[in-house]
Design a protein around this motif. Structure first.
Motif, PDB file in Angstrom:
ATOM      1  N   ILE A 124       0.869  -1.182   0.000  1.00  0.00           N
ATOM      2  CA  ILE A 124       0.000   0.000   0.000  1.00  0.00           C
ATOM      3  C   ILE A 124       0.898   1.221   0.000  1.00  0.00           C
ATOM      4  N   VAL A 125       0.832   2.010  -1.081  1.00  0.00           N
ATOM      5  CA  VAL A 125       1.762   3.130  -1.232  1.00  0.00           C
ATOM      6  C   VAL A 125       1.008   4.426  -1.487  1.00  0.00           C
TER       7      VAL A 125
ATOM      8  N   LYS B 111      10.361  -5.075  -3.517  1.00  0.00           N
ATOM      9  CA  LYS B 111      11.046  -6.277  -3.052  1.00  0.00           C
ATOM     10  C   LYS B 111      10.100  -7.273  -2.393  1.00  0.00           C
ATOM     11  N   VAL B 112       9.086  -6.780  -1.675  1.00  0.00           N
ATOM     12  CA  VAL B 112       8.300  -7.677  -0.827  1.00  0.00           C
ATOM     13  C   VAL B 112       6.901  -7.977  -1.353  1.00  0.00           C
ATOM     14  N   SER B 113       6.353  -7.168  -2.268  1.00  0.00           N
ATOM     15  CA  SER B 113       4.923  -7.256  -2.587  1.00  0.00           C
ATOM     16  C   SER B 113       4.618  -8.177  -3.762  1.00  0.00           C
ATOM     17  N   ASP B 114       3.406  -8.733  -3.734  1.00  0.00           N
ATOM     18  CA  ASP B 114       2.847  -9.470  -4.869  1.00  0.00           C
ATOM     19  C   ASP B 114       1.875  -8.598  -5.649  1.00  0.00           C
ATOM     20  N   GLN B 115       1.213  -7.703  -4.919  1.00  0.00           N
ATOM     21  CA  GLN B 115       0.219  -6.807  -5.510  1.00  0.00           C
ATOM     22  C   GLN B 115       0.381  -5.443  -4.875  1.00  0.00           C
ATOM     23  N   VAL B 116       0.088  -4.388  -5.613  1.00  0.00           N
ATOM     24  CA  VAL B 116       0.295  -3.023  -5.121  1.00  0.00           C
ATOM     25  C   VAL B 116      -0.955  -2.194  -5.373  1.00  0.00           C
ATOM     26  N   ILE B 117      -1.354  -1.408  -4.374  1.00  0.00           N
ATOM     27  CA  ILE B 117      -2.390  -0.399  -4.578  1.00  0.00           C
ATOM     28  C   ILE B 117      -1.788   0.973  -4.292  1.00  0.00           C
ATOM     29  N   VAL B 118      -2.164   1.953  -5.116  1.00  0.00           N
ATOM     30  CA  VAL B 118      -1.687   3.333  -4.966  1.00  0.00           C
ATOM     31  C   VAL B 118      -2.848   4.168  -4.464  1.00  0.00           C
ATOM     32  N   LEU B 119      -2.669   4.796  -3.294  1.00  0.00           N
ATOM     33  CA  LEU B 119      -3.699   5.644  -2.708  1.00  0.00           C
ATOM     34  C   LEU B 119      -3.387   7.110  -2.960  1.00  0.00           C
ATOM     35  N   TYR B 120      -4.439   7.873  -3.245  1.00  0.00           N
ATOM     36  CA  TYR B 120      -4.310   9.319  -3.354  1.00  0.00           C
ATOM     37  C   TYR B 120      -5.550   9.957  -2.752  1.00  0.00           C
TER      38      TYR B 120
ATOM     39  N   GLY C 241      -7.160   9.368  -0.095  1.00  0.00           N
ATOM     40  CA  GLY C 241      -8.114   8.422   0.459  1.00  0.00           C
ATOM     41  C   GLY C 241      -8.752   7.471  -0.530  1.00  0.00           C
ATOM     42  N   LYS C 242      -8.389   7.546  -1.821  1.00  0.00           N
ATOM     43  CA  LYS C 242      -8.979   6.674  -2.829  1.00  0.00           C
ATOM     44  C   LYS C 242      -7.884   5.895  -3.558  1.00  0.00           C
ATOM     45  N   ILE C 243      -8.246   4.700  -4.033  1.00  0.00           N
ATOM     46  CA  ILE C 243      -7.322   3.926  -4.859  1.00  0.00           C
ATOM     47  C   ILE C 243      -7.367   4.490  -6.273  1.00  0.00           C
ATOM     48  N   VAL C 244      -6.199   4.910  -6.780  1.00  0.00           N
ATOM     49  CA  VAL C 244      -6.144   5.421  -8.147  1.00  0.00           C
ATOM     50  C   VAL C 244      -5.570   4.381  -9.111  1.00  0.00           C
ATOM     51  N   GLU C 245      -4.837   3.402  -8.570  1.00  0.00           N
ATOM     52  CA  GLU C 245      -4.303   2.343  -9.431  1.00  0.00           C
ATOM     53  C   GLU C 245      -3.985   1.125  -8.588  1.00  0.00           C
ATOM     54  N   MET C 246      -4.227  -0.050  -9.150  1.00  0.00           N
ATOM     55  CA  MET C 246      -3.876  -1.296  -8.475  1.00  0.00           C
ATOM     56  C   MET C 246      -3.573  -2.367  -9.507  1.00  0.00           C
ATOM     57  N   ALA C 247      -2.544  -3.164  -9.209  1.00  0.00           N
ATOM     58  CA  ALA C 247      -2.117  -4.193 -10.154  1.00  0.00           C
ATOM     59  C   ALA C 247      -1.134  -5.112  -9.453  1.00  0.00           C
ATOM     60  N   SER C 248      -0.742  -6.173 -10.163  1.00  0.00           N
ATOM     61  CA  SER C 248       0.333  -7.010  -9.655  1.00  0.00           C
ATOM     62  C   SER C 248       1.619  -6.200  -9.636  1.00  0.00           C
ATOM     63  N   ARG C 249       2.546  -6.605  -8.780  1.00  0.00           N
ATOM     64  CA  ARG C 249       3.810  -5.877  -8.685  1.00  0.00           C
ATOM     65  C   ARG C 249       4.505  -5.790 -10.034  1.00  0.00           C
ATOM     66  N   ASN C 250       4.551  -6.903 -10.773  1.00  0.00           N
ATOM     67  CA  ASN C 250       5.252  -6.909 -12.062  1.00  0.00           C
ATOM     68  C   ASN C 250       4.641  -5.912 -13.036  1.00  0.00           C
ATOM     69  N   ARG C 251       3.298  -5.858 -13.069  1.00  0.00           N
ATOM     70  CA  ARG C 251       2.634  -4.953 -14.004  1.00  0.00           C
ATOM     71  C   ARG C 251       2.869  -3.490 -13.638  1.00  0.00           C
TER      72      ARG C 251
ATOM     73  N   HIS D 207      -5.108  -5.077 -14.058  1.00  0.00           N
ATOM     74  CA  HIS D 207      -4.490  -3.763 -13.888  1.00  0.00           C
ATOM     75  C   HIS D 207      -5.624  -2.755 -13.902  1.00  0.00           C
ATOM     76  N   ARG D 208      -5.954  -2.224 -12.747  1.00  0.00           N
ATOM     77  CA  ARG D 208      -7.078  -1.315 -12.625  1.00  0.00           C
ATOM     78  C   ARG D 208      -6.573   0.104 -12.405  1.00  0.00           C
ATOM     79  N   VAL D 209      -7.266   1.062 -13.000  1.00  0.00           N
ATOM     80  CA  VAL D 209      -6.893   2.455 -12.872  1.00  0.00           C
ATOM     81  C   VAL D 209      -8.144   3.326 -12.858  1.00  0.00           C
ATOM     82  N   ALA D 210      -8.089   4.400 -12.078  1.00  0.00           N
ATOM     83  CA  ALA D 210      -9.198   5.361 -12.024  1.00  0.00           C
ATOM     84  C   ALA D 210      -8.750   6.623 -12.717  1.00  0.00           C
ATOM     85  N   CYS D 211      -8.927   6.656 -14.031  1.00  0.00           N
ATOM     86  CA  CYS D 211      -8.460   7.791 -14.821  1.00  0.00           C
ATOM     87  C   CYS D 211      -9.256   7.882 -16.128  1.00  0.00           C
TER      88      CYS D 211
END
Length: 335
Positions: free
Chosen positions: A57-58, A231-240, A242-252, A328-332
């Motif tokens: 969660i970043v 280094k540690v994650s399998d999946q990542v969500i990006v918060l801005y 208070g909302k998720i603006v992007e989420m995907a697997s780490r590789n993507r 690979h999800r994005v709010a844009c």
């Protein structure tokens, strides 16, 4: 307890499922101390986490990362939304069911010194969760504590030392050992290495990954350091805001970011070689006040690609590439 499924998919597939989670902190004022506004720290957040995986969660400071963690382990109650543990809504749990839940989810805190009782020895700190929950006899608890101390890379000979007698890295190892005492299924790591030296960070991260494999842990890893998340994650969500603006697997997501905010965030990752370093995307406008978010897309005042629709309509989080299992999800509005 009745299991739940939703149009978002079968919740039984995931150890944690969050649906429409909100946390609004009221702002009060005036002579009657009435609510005059609200800080929307977490606003309509939904995601799933698979068992034995790590969700990173970043986002920048104030984006709602730590508030989201406190909601999931029920240190604070949400304004709205649902949180499911293997299909059961944990927000409906009370009494004994809630106590059993707290044994399944533990936290490793950012500041290891502040999270440890200075009056307890290392042995007492790690034994305390077992003693409070009346687990095992004193002899078996002692055996369990010794195993945890040694698995965490500490010496049994130091068991009677107090937190001030350890280094920052050693204190974090004590915090990890304490978190694992109750055999949790979920470990929330809230900036667990940000207060440590770089060389010690690597040791703690390797320890966490080894213990995750050994104890089959699901990890929610909160960090502002994207190289650590990579280094540690399998999946990542990006918060801005208070909302998720992007989420995907780490590789993507580390290969290609889609949301302009994620692109700016990831452009700051230092590269090992000057030839690999890309030009940083600079955001000249300050983040909006959490009391007064802009209409439409909350990022549009800072976005170099903002359009008229961005100012009027809030974009929805949509899957733009990949399958449901490798999404690979994005709010844009650009996608």
């Amino acid at each position: 307890m009745r299991k739940h499924t939703s149009s978002g998919g079968d919740l039984h597939k995931h150890i944690i499922s969050v649906r429409g989670l909100k946390k609004h902190f009221p702002i009060k004022g005036g002579i009657l101390n009435r609510q005059i506004g609200a800080i929307r720290a977490v606003d309509t957040v939904s995601f799933d986490v698979e068992s034995n995986k790590t969700l990173g969660i970043v986002g920048e400071s104030g984006c709602g990362k730590s508030t989201l963690a406190r909601l999931i382990n029920r240190l604070i109650e949400p304004t709205a939304g649902e949180i499911y543990l293997q299909g059961d809504n944990i927000l409906a749990w009370k009494g004994g069911a809630l106590r059993r839940f707290y044994r399944k989810i533990q936290v490793v805190f950012q500041d290891p010194y502040a999270s440890l009782n200075p009056r307890f020895s290392m042995f007492d700190i790690i034994e305390e969760p077992l003693r409070i929950n009346n687990i095992d006899t004193k002899r078996l608890r002692r055996k369990r504590v010794r195993e945890l101390i040694e698995k965490s890379g500490l010496s049994w000979d130091y068991r009677n030392r107090y937190p001030h007698e350890f280094s920052g890295g050693q204190r974090q190892r004590i915090g990890i050992a304490r978190a694992l005492a109750l055999h949790p299924e979920i470990l929330i790591c809230d900036e667990p290495v940000s207060a440590l030296d770089v060389s010690v960070q690597a040791q703690i991260l390797n320890l966490l990954m080894d213990l995750q494999d050994e104890f089959k842990l699901t990890v929610l890893f909160i960090s502002h350091d994207l190289s650590v998340v990579n280094k540690v994650s399998d999946q990542v969500i990006v918060l801005y805001c208070g909302k998720i603006v992007e989420m995907a697997s780490r590789n993507r997501i580390f290969k290609k970011q889609l949301h302009p905010y994620a692109q700016a965030l990831f452009s700051a990752i230092p590269k090992s070689s000057p030839h690999e370093q890309k030009e940083r995307t600079l955001l000249n406008v300050e983040p909006p006040s959490p009391r007064h978010f802009p209409t439409g897309c909350r990022f549009h005042p800072r976005c170099p690609h903002a359009m008229d629709v961005c100012k009027k309509t809030e974009p929805q989080l949509e899957n733009v590439s990949g399958s449901e299992d490798d999404f690979h999800r994005v709010a844009c509005h650009l996608f």
